[in-house]
Design a protein around this motif. Sequence first.
Motif, PDB file in Angstrom:
ATOM      1  N   GLY A  61      -0.223  -8.917  -4.703  1.00 14.51           N
ATOM      2  CA  GLY A  61      -0.062  -7.513  -5.076  1.00 14.51           C
ATOM      3  C   GLY A  61      -0.390  -6.480  -4.023  1.00 14.51           C
ATOM      4  O   GLY A  61      -0.010  -5.320  -4.180  1.00 14.51           O
ATOM      5  N   TYR A  62      -1.112  -6.844  -2.957  1.00 16.09           N
ATOM      6  CA  TYR A  62      -1.430  -5.828  -1.936  1.00 16.09           C
ATOM      7  C   TYR A  62      -0.114  -5.322  -1.345  1.00 16.09           C
ATOM      8  O   TYR A  62       0.765  -6.102  -0.991  1.00 16.09           O
ATOM      9  CB  TYR A  62      -2.277  -6.426  -0.810  1.00 16.09           C
ATOM     10  N   ARG A  63       0.011  -3.974  -1.249  1.00 18.54           N
ATOM     11  CA  ARG A  63       1.248  -3.428  -0.688  1.00 18.54           C
ATOM     12  C   ARG A  63       1.251  -3.524   0.829  1.00 18.54           C
ATOM     13  O   ARG A  63       2.280  -3.574   1.468  1.00 18.54           O
ATOM     14  CB  ARG A  63       1.435  -1.985  -1.139  1.00 18.54           C
ATOM     15  N   SER A  64       0.069  -3.505   1.437  1.00 23.44           N
ATOM     16  CA  SER A  64      -0.062  -3.738   2.881  1.00 23.44           C
ATOM     17  C   SER A  64      -1.505  -4.145   3.120  1.00 23.44           C
ATOM     18  O   SER A  64      -2.345  -4.012   2.223  1.00 23.44           O
ATOM     19  CB  SER A  64       0.274  -2.469   3.665  1.00 23.44           C
ATOM     20  N   PHE A  65      -1.776  -4.624   4.359  1.00 22.50           N
ATOM     21  CA  PHE A  65      -3.152  -5.072   4.610  1.00 22.50           C
ATOM     22  C   PHE A  65      -4.119  -3.886   4.625  1.00 22.50           C
ATOM     23  O   PHE A  65      -5.329  -4.045   4.605  1.00 22.50           O
ATOM     24  CB  PHE A  65      -3.233  -5.892   5.909  1.00 22.50           C
TER      25      PHE A  65
ATOM     26  N   GLU B 218      -4.106  -1.586   2.218  1.00 18.23           N
ATOM     27  CA  GLU B 218      -4.394  -1.099   0.855  1.00 18.23           C
ATOM     28  C   GLU B 218      -5.793  -1.526   0.407  1.00 18.23           C
ATOM     29  O   GLU B 218      -6.127  -2.710   0.427  1.00 18.23           O
ATOM     30  CB  GLU B 218      -3.368  -1.642  -0.152  1.00 18.23           C
ATOM     31  N   PRO B 219      -6.627  -0.556   0.013  1.00 20.08           N
ATOM     32  CA  PRO B 219      -7.977  -0.943  -0.426  1.00 20.08           C
ATOM     33  C   PRO B 219      -7.932  -1.690  -1.756  1.00 20.08           C
ATOM     34  O   PRO B 219      -7.065  -1.438  -2.604  1.00 20.08           O
ATOM     35  CB  PRO B 219      -8.715   0.401  -0.574  1.00 20.08           C
ATOM     36  N   THR B 220      -8.894  -2.605  -1.903  1.00 22.68           N
ATOM     37  CA  THR B 220      -8.940  -3.424  -3.125  1.00 22.68           C
ATOM     38  C   THR B 220      -9.081  -2.565  -4.375  1.00 22.68           C
ATOM     39  O   THR B 220      -8.504  -2.867  -5.425  1.00 22.68           O
ATOM     40  CB  THR B 220     -10.122  -4.413  -3.012  1.00 22.68           C
ATOM     41  N   CYS B 221      -9.840  -1.454  -4.248  1.00 21.18           N
ATOM     42  CA  CYS B 221     -10.030  -0.637  -5.460  1.00 21.18           C
ATOM     43  C   CYS B 221      -8.685  -0.098  -5.951  1.00 21.18           C
ATOM     44  O   CYS B 221      -8.438  -0.009  -7.153  1.00 21.18           O
ATOM     45  CB  CYS B 221     -11.041   0.484  -5.218  1.00 21.18           C
ATOM     46  N   LEU B 222      -7.775   0.222  -5.007  1.00 22.98           N
ATOM     47  CA  LEU B 222      -6.472   0.750  -5.418  1.00 22.98           C
ATOM     48  C   LEU B 222      -5.640  -0.350  -6.099  1.00 22.98           C
ATOM     49  O   LEU B 222      -4.972  -0.118  -7.109  1.00 22.98           O
ATOM     50  CB  LEU B 222      -5.737   1.317  -4.195  1.00 22.98           C
ATOM     51  N   LEU B 223      -5.717  -1.554  -5.520  1.00 20.62           N
ATOM     52  CA  LEU B 223      -4.984  -2.680  -6.126  1.00 20.62           C
ATOM     53  C   LEU B 223      -5.454  -2.895  -7.574  1.00 20.62           C
ATOM     54  O   LEU B 223      -4.645  -3.063  -8.484  1.00 20.62           O
ATOM     55  CB  LEU B 223      -5.228  -3.946  -5.299  1.00 20.62           C
ATOM     56  N   ARG B 224      -6.764  -2.835  -7.775  1.00 20.38           N
ATOM     57  CA  ARG B 224      -7.295  -3.035  -9.143  1.00 20.38           C
ATOM     58  C   ARG B 224      -6.815  -1.921 -10.078  1.00 20.38           C
ATOM     59  O   ARG B 224      -6.473  -2.165 -11.223  1.00 20.38           O
ATOM     60  CB  ARG B 224      -8.822  -3.047  -9.121  1.00 20.38           C
ATOM     61  N   LEU B 225      -6.790  -0.692  -9.561  1.00 20.19           N
ATOM     62  CA  LEU B 225      -6.325   0.419 -10.398  1.00 20.19           C
ATOM     63  C   LEU B 225      -4.858   0.237 -10.742  1.00 20.19           C
ATOM     64  O   LEU B 225      -4.421   0.486 -11.872  1.00 20.19           O
ATOM     65  CB  LEU B 225      -6.521   1.750  -9.666  1.00 20.19           C
ATOM     66  N   ARG B 226      -4.068  -0.220  -9.754  1.00 24.64           N
ATOM     67  CA  ARG B 226      -2.631  -0.399 -10.013  1.00 24.64           C
ATOM     68  C   ARG B 226      -2.371  -1.484 -11.052  1.00 24.64           C
ATOM     69  O   ARG B 226      -1.369  -1.486 -11.740  1.00 24.64           O
ATOM     70  CB  ARG B 226      -1.902  -0.728  -8.709  1.00 24.64           C
ATOM     71  N   PHE B 227      -3.320  -2.435 -11.155  1.00 23.28           N
ATOM     72  CA  PHE B 227      -3.115  -3.544 -12.095  1.00 23.28           C
ATOM     73  C   PHE B 227      -3.024  -3.053 -13.544  1.00 23.28           C
ATOM     74  O   PHE B 227      -2.373  -3.671 -14.382  1.00 23.28           O
ATOM     75  CB  PHE B 227      -4.248  -4.576 -11.958  1.00 23.28           C
ATOM     76  N   VAL B 228      -3.647  -1.898 -13.819  1.00 26.26           N
ATOM     77  CA  VAL B 228      -3.663  -1.417 -15.212  1.00 26.26           C
ATOM     78  C   VAL B 228      -2.236  -1.257 -15.744  1.00 26.26           C
ATOM     79  O   VAL B 228      -1.917  -1.705 -16.845  1.00 26.26           O
ATOM     80  CB  VAL B 228      -4.434  -0.085 -15.329  1.00 26.26           C
TER      81      VAL B 228
ATOM     82  N   VAL C 219       2.380  -6.809 -14.712  1.00 22.99           N
ATOM     83  CA  VAL C 219       3.494  -7.754 -14.727  1.00 22.99           C
ATOM     84  C   VAL C 219       4.182  -7.781 -13.363  1.00 22.99           C
ATOM     85  O   VAL C 219       4.546  -8.833 -12.843  1.00 22.99           O
ATOM     86  CB  VAL C 219       4.476  -7.399 -15.865  1.00 22.99           C
ATOM     87  N   LYS C 220       4.309  -6.609 -12.732  1.00 25.97           N
ATOM     88  CA  LYS C 220       4.943  -6.562 -11.417  1.00 25.97           C
ATOM     89  C   LYS C 220       4.105  -7.351 -10.394  1.00 25.97           C
ATOM     90  O   LYS C 220       4.629  -8.124  -9.597  1.00 25.97           O
ATOM     91  CB  LYS C 220       5.102  -5.097 -10.983  1.00 25.97           C
ATOM     92  N   ILE C 221       2.799  -7.170 -10.468  1.00 21.42           N
ATOM     93  CA  ILE C 221       1.917  -7.879  -9.526  1.00 21.42           C
ATOM     94  C   ILE C 221       1.975  -9.386  -9.778  1.00 21.42           C
ATOM     95  O   ILE C 221       2.039 -10.190  -8.841  1.00 21.42           O
ATOM     96  CB  ILE C 221       0.472  -7.322  -9.644  1.00 21.42           C
ATOM     97  N   MET C 222       2.017  -9.765 -11.074  1.00 18.41           N
ATOM     98  CA  MET C 222       2.141 -11.200 -11.402  1.00 18.41           C
ATOM     99  C   MET C 222       3.468 -11.740 -10.859  1.00 18.41           C
ATOM    100  O   MET C 222       3.532 -12.845 -10.321  1.00 18.41           O
ATOM    101  CB  MET C 222       2.159 -11.392 -12.919  1.00 18.41           C
ATOM    102  N   ASN C 223       4.535 -10.951 -11.011  1.00 15.15           N
ATOM    103  CA  ASN C 223       5.849 -11.368 -10.505  1.00 15.15           C
ATOM    104  C   ASN C 223       5.827 -11.554  -9.000  1.00 15.15           C
ATOM    105  O   ASN C 223       6.346 -12.534  -8.481  1.00 15.15           O
ATOM    106  CB  ASN C 223       6.894 -10.294 -10.828  1.00 15.15           C
ATOM    107  N   ASP C 224       5.230 -10.565  -8.303  1.00 16.50           N
ATOM    108  CA  ASP C 224       5.155 -10.666  -6.836  1.00 16.50           C
ATOM    109  C   ASP C 224       4.509 -11.986  -6.450  1.00 16.50           C
ATOM    110  O   ASP C 224       5.010 -12.730  -5.606  1.00 16.50           O
ATOM    111  CB  ASP C 224       4.314  -9.515  -6.253  1.00 16.50           C
ATOM    112  N   GLY C 225       3.384 -12.280  -7.095  1.00 13.78           N
ATOM    113  CA  GLY C 225       2.663 -13.519  -6.780  1.00 13.78           C
ATOM    114  C   GLY C 225       3.509 -14.740  -7.088  1.00 13.78           C
ATOM    115  O   GLY C 225       3.579 -15.686  -6.308  1.00 13.78           O
ATOM    116  N   TYR C 226       4.216 -14.691  -8.220  1.00 13.68           N
ATOM    117  CA  TYR C 226       5.003 -15.849  -8.671  1.00 13.68           C
ATOM    118  C   TYR C 226       6.081 -16.211  -7.651  1.00 13.68           C
ATOM    119  O   TYR C 226       6.278 -17.376  -7.307  1.00 13.68           O
ATOM    120  CB  TYR C 226       5.619 -15.504 -10.029  1.00 13.68           C
TER     121      TYR C 226
END
Length: 523
Positions: A62-66, A68-78, A82-89
């Motif tokens: 899910g990180y958009r770039s290296f 991107e701070p982790t706190c932002l990634l966690r906020l985006r997860f809210v 599903v998009k982040i899960m898809n990216d990983g998949y």
Amino acid sequence: MPILGPLEALKSRTTLENITILRSLGPRYLLSAPFFGLIILISYLAWLSSASAPVVKGPVAGYRSFLEPTCLLRLRFVFNAVKIMNDGYYKFKDTSYVVRRMDTDVTVLALKYLDELRKSGLNQLNATHANIHNVLGGYTNLNEMKFNDQFIKVISHHLNPNINEFMKYMQDELSFSIKVDTPNFEGHEWKSVDIHTLLRRIISRLASRMMLGLPSCRDETMVSITESHTICIFAVTLILRRFPPILHPFVSLLIPHRWRIWRNIRETKKILQPILEDHLAADSSGNTGHRSTEPKSLLKWMMENAKPHQKTLHALVSTQLAVTVAAVYTSSQVTSHLLVFLSQNPQYITELREEVANSTDDIENIDPSKLHKMEACLSETLRLNPPLTNAPQRRAMQDVTLKDGVVIPKGALVAFPCTPSSMDPSIYPDPQQFMPFRNENIASPVTTPTRNQLAFGWGSQACPGRFVAAKEIKVVAARLLMEYDIEVAPGTDKMRRYYDIEDLRVLNPSIRLLMRRRAPACL
Ligand code: HEM
């Protein structure tokens, strides 16, 4: 020295100088609201960045770039779970990966591990512990379920073997609900209906009947508890997950939904107390009769099969409300999605009505096992809109080493990519397309979980209520289609159909359907 604004001063000095400046500024600035605001913000972001948990070693999705701070990634997860899960998949197809939720890290295991985990013991990878952890059981009064699996046993050992007889009671309740809960349709006019609210009401009545039997299930307080309880649990969970655990005891006191949970518990106790007293009195006199007149209900089975320590009002109320949480939100969401899909694709409704008409002469007594097209349609609805988007989940109760040496550390929360795999074009051609009869030739496509259809979970800990859920949804949908014409309300087809909030998929509450009574001859 002229007094600079605190930010200007801090920017131009070293840390030591900053401390001296802050001291010299005195309590005026230190106590000022902006200063405290800044400290709170920094502490919050620090918590967000570090809120981790044991995970399986693997990449983070899910990180958009290296940068991107982790706190932002966690906020985006809210809102982008599903998009982040898809990216990983798609990026780490055969590997497990980690997603960062606001409150914790979750390892999404590769599908290749499903077979190995099919029979994982409760002391290894435990579904109930994962679910209770996710809904913050300590604040939603569900913690007890970790140590009381009676609600699962009663469904598996009593409800499921008696399911056909049970469906008669459920259909009786459905007739009652249609009479009292649907809008008052005059003649052949169309009415705009908030379909999810209507279905939540109908499914709550069916769930109350299943749990309490007549006459207690008709107690309007009980029906409204059944209707509201899951929403309260999710509201408390979703709010508290935004805060560090250290604040949960304080924040939770301010959430009105938590007060409602307490009220629901108090009210349920009042309703169940006389039933339990009757049961205990009958027990001691050797008489088997008690207040609920229904020959079968979950409550009866619970009381009859409870161990002595489970035969308390507290244990019964907890179990009753735990079943409510599992049964109502899921089934009402799925039935609503199904009807919305059909109203947007009316060309399939005729075929479904024909199937119902050919299966029975008595619309109040449908045999759901004869509704194969409806079952296929339900399985397609679950594929497109599972209510829990990264099911199944498990909590590792100890370190678990998989055959290829991968270690799931104790305490880790693991999930499977339910939504990405069911939308994978290499598995389902045209995955975005609603094709209701896609699974028509598969036997029991709803109740047999497959590696690409995980909406009911997986293996020995898969949803024990799936058999009753499938029958109930088919019957409710069949009945509404036979008794009403259904169309999308103007504007609804341009709306977003659902929202994803972390791992919950919620039908857009603004969606409305137009309904009108069909002429009796059409039934
Ligand atoms: C469309 C409706 C439903 C869906 C999509 C659904 C989905 C699920 C899922 C994904 C799980 C977790 C399984 C796993 O981890 O492998 C689960 C567990 C469970 N479900 Fe359902 N369910 C539905 C309806 C019901 C109904 C109607 C009942 C009750 C009669 C029920 C009772 C339960 C129970 C008792 C559990 C176990 C909870 C635990 O282990 O903590 N469900 N369900």
